[in-house]
Write a protein that holds these residues in place. Sequence first.
Motif: not given
Length: 126
Positions: A14-15, A71-79, A81-95
């Motif tokens: 994760a680091g 960025i919220k709750d990204m889990a390490p996938d190895g190599d 990579k991180l996935s399983g979380g979400s990203i918020w776009n402040p320009e359109d307010g969507k996640t």
Amino acid sequence: MIAAVLLVPTLAQAGGADGVWKTASDDRGGYLEVTIAPCGSDAARSCGTITRAFTKAGEDPGYAHLGKLIIKDMAPDGDGKLSGGSIWNPEDGKTYDSKLTVKGSTLEVDGCVMIFCKEQDWTRVK
């Protein structure tokens, strides 16, 4: 003791994304700096907070979204990579569902809603 030994590789993976990243510039020349670190609620996952904002003219200390999670709750996938979380776009307010991939000093950021995806490359701040 065994649990601690098993947890160390997860935290190390994760680091890889931990640190400060410069987002891609928007069409007006502005960008954000996002600090990625272990999430407060789960240190095995990574979260990112908007720590600085810039316009074409320079730093914008009055940016409305400073300190917000992007960025919220990204889990390490190895190599790297991180996935399983979400990203918020402040320009359109969507996640968006998100994946992150560390490649040296570049962070590939993918965000998708259903079949619509966007990708950006962020740069590590030294």
